[in-house]
Write a protein that holds these residues in place. Structure first.
Motif, mmCIF file in Angstrom:
data_model
loop_
_atom_site.group_PDB
_atom_site.id
_atom_site.type_symbol
_atom_site.label_atom_id
_atom_site.label_comp_id
_atom_site.label_asym_id
_atom_site.label_seq_id
_atom_site.Cartn_x
_atom_site.Cartn_y
_atom_site.Cartn_z
ATOM 1 N N UNK A 180 0.859 -1.183 0.000
ATOM 2 C CA UNK A 180 0.000 0.000 0.000
ATOM 3 C C UNK A 180 0.895 1.231 0.000
ATOM 4 N N UNK A 181 0.738 2.071 -1.011
ATOM 5 C CA UNK A 181 1.526 3.305 -1.106
ATOM 6 C C UNK A 181 0.578 4.471 -0.834
ATOM 7 N N UNK A 182 0.813 5.154 0.271
ATOM 8 C CA UNK A 182 -0.111 6.197 0.696
ATOM 9 C C UNK A 182 0.653 7.392 1.268
ATOM 10 N N UNK A 183 0.046 8.059 2.235
ATOM 11 C CA UNK A 183 0.549 9.318 2.774
ATOM 12 C C UNK A 183 0.782 9.191 4.272
ATOM 13 N N UNK A 184 1.720 9.965 4.800
ATOM 14 C CA UNK A 184 2.066 9.857 6.217
ATOM 15 C C UNK A 184 0.858 10.106 7.118
ATOM 16 N N UNK A 185 0.073 11.139 6.824
ATOM 17 C CA UNK A 185 -1.095 11.444 7.651
ATOM 18 C C UNK A 185 -2.107 10.319 7.644
ATOM 19 N N UNK A 186 -2.397 9.791 6.462
ATOM 20 C CA UNK A 186 -3.360 8.691 6.362
ATOM 21 C C UNK A 186 -2.871 7.471 7.123
ATOM 22 N N UNK A 187 -1.610 7.097 6.920
ATOM 23 C CA UNK A 187 -1.063 5.909 7.580
ATOM 24 C C UNK A 187 -1.050 6.096 9.095
ATOM 25 N N UNK A 188 -0.621 7.261 9.570
ATOM 26 C CA UNK A 188 -0.527 7.522 10.999
ATOM 27 C C UNK A 188 -1.895 7.424 11.673
ATOM 28 N N UNK A 189 -2.883 8.137 11.138
ATOM 29 C CA UNK A 189 -4.201 8.171 11.780
ATOM 30 C C UNK A 189 -4.938 6.837 11.636
ATOM 31 N N UNK A 190 -4.723 6.141 10.531
ATOM 32 C CA UNK A 190 -5.334 4.818 10.375
ATOM 33 C C UNK A 190 -4.765 3.840 11.389
ATOM 34 N N UNK A 191 -3.445 3.796 11.512
ATOM 35 C CA UNK A 191 -2.821 2.846 12.433
ATOM 36 C C UNK A 191 -3.176 3.150 13.889
ATOM 37 N N UNK A 192 -3.419 4.418 14.208
ATOM 38 C CA UNK A 192 -3.818 4.759 15.573
ATOM 39 C C UNK A 192 -5.175 4.159 15.934
ATOM 40 N N UNK A 193 -5.979 3.842 14.923
ATOM 41 C CA UNK A 193 -7.301 3.266 15.172
ATOM 42 C C UNK A 193 -7.223 1.770 15.478
ATOM 43 N N UNK A 194 -6.036 1.183 15.341
ATOM 44 C CA UNK A 194 -5.870 -0.255 15.559
ATOM 45 C C UNK A 194 -4.948 -0.512 16.750
ATOM 46 N N UNK A 195 -4.899 -1.749 17.171
ATOM 47 C CA UNK A 195 -3.989 -2.158 18.237
ATOM 48 C C UNK A 195 -4.579 -2.105 19.621
ATOM 49 N N UNK A 196 -5.887 -1.810 19.727
ATOM 50 C CA UNK A 196 -6.521 -1.771 21.038
ATOM 51 C C UNK A 196 -6.526 -3.115 21.742
ATOM 52 N N UNK A 197 -6.403 -4.198 20.978
ATOM 53 C CA UNK A 197 -6.392 -5.540 21.573
ATOM 54 C C UNK A 197 -4.971 -6.052 21.787
ATOM 55 N N UNK A 198 -3.979 -5.177 21.603
ATOM 56 C CA UNK A 198 -2.571 -5.566 21.740
ATOM 57 C C UNK A 198 -1.991 -5.036 23.053
ATOM 58 N N UNK A 199 -0.829 -5.512 23.401
ATOM 59 C CA UNK A 199 -0.080 -4.965 24.533
ATOM 60 C C UNK A 199 0.230 -3.503 24.220
ATOM 61 N N UNK A 200 0.336 -2.692 25.258
ATOM 62 C CA UNK A 200 0.563 -1.258 25.056
ATOM 63 C C UNK A 200 1.852 -0.970 24.294
ATOM 64 N N UNK A 201 2.852 -1.822 24.443
ATOM 65 C CA UNK A 201 4.120 -1.634 23.720
ATOM 66 C C UNK A 201 3.884 -1.773 22.216
ATOM 67 N N UNK A 202 3.067 -2.760 21.835
ATOM 68 C CA UNK A 202 2.754 -2.969 20.417
ATOM 69 C C UNK A 202 1.924 -1.808 19.896
ATOM 70 N N UNK A 203 0.924 -1.397 20.672
ATOM 71 C CA UNK A 203 0.077 -0.270 20.277
ATOM 72 C C UNK A 203 0.920 0.982 20.045
ATOM 73 N N UNK A 204 1.869 1.232 20.937
ATOM 74 C CA UNK A 204 2.746 2.402 20.799
ATOM 75 C C UNK A 204 3.602 2.296 19.547
ATOM 76 N N UNK A 205 4.080 1.092 19.266
ATOM 77 C CA UNK A 205 4.971 0.873 18.113
ATOM 78 C C UNK A 205 4.248 1.138 16.797
ATOM 79 N N UNK A 206 3.009 0.675 16.665
ATOM 80 C CA UNK A 206 2.305 0.853 15.392
ATOM 81 C C UNK A 206 1.711 2.252 15.255
#
Length: 206
Positions: free
Chosen positions: A177-203
């Motif tokens: 997927x080739x996209x934009x920094x803003x799109x990738x950043x805000x999209x990834x922030x919507x995920x990882x709620x079911x992960x350890x906080x370290x993983x959530x922070x990393x993504x």
């Protein structure tokens, strides 16, 4: 206490997604001098700079050297010029040769790039998808464009979630997927709620 939640996912239910932010565009150069340049209609569909094309060439070499170019089944790109130039430059075929009865992925000098045409031979299919575009903007001709109002970060994230949900309907397992920094950043922030906080922070890093 933060307790990690582990999950098991069958391989046939998983996809490998390679996220690529577009190479340097002319809007990035102007935006570093004056942040308000990012709102300029003249720079909305910016093309890559010479440095951007060097970045594309370097990533292409890396993708080939590590064998990833043979694994990618589909390339999805934002419909903006800088992302399409990056996608085609990295994942497209070799330089286009006249007389070969295969249409080019990119014509010569596309977007005043000075770059040769790029062939569609021996490369994965490409799809331009509106949902993975940078912050959107609305007017009478394009419902996703406003002259001086940018889409809110929460709206970008919601659009990103819809994009990921659509991605799951695709049959391909290895996707770039080739996209934009803003799109990738805000999209990834919507995920990882079911992960350890370290993983959530990393993504969720820029």
């Amino acid at each position: 206490m933060d307790v990690a939640q582990s999950g098991l996912y069958p391989l046939q239910r998983c996809k490998t997604v390679h996220l690529v932010r577009h190479a340097q565009g002319i809007h990035n150069v102007e935006g570093e001098k004056d942040f308000s340049a990012y709102m300029s209609p003249e720079l909305f569909d910016a093309h890559l700079t010479p440095l951007g094309w060097n970045q594309v060439d370097n990533l292409r070499k890396h993708v080939k050297a590590c064998g990833l170019s043979r694994k990618i089944e589909l390339v999805i790109t934002s419909p903006l010029l800088r992302t399409m130039q990056t996608a085609v430059g990295v994942f497209g075929g070799e330089s286009y040769t006249e007389g070969v009865n295969i249409p080019p992925l990119m014509v010569e000098n596309a977007g005043h790039s000075g770059q040769p045409a790029i062939s569609s031979l021996n490369c994965p299919p490409f799809i331009a998808v509106e949902r993975c575009r940078e912050h959107l903007v609305e007017n009478d001709e394009d419902v996703l464009w406003k002259a001086d109002v940018r889409e809110a970060n929460e709206e970008v994230a919601a659009r990103g979630v819809k994009f990921i949900n659509w991605l799951w309907t695709r049959k391909e397992k290895e996707i770039a997927i080739v996209s934009h920094s803003g799109f990738l950043f805000h999209t990834l922030q919507a995920f990882g709620g079911d992960c350890h906080s370290i993983v959530k922070e990393e993504i969720s890093k820029q």
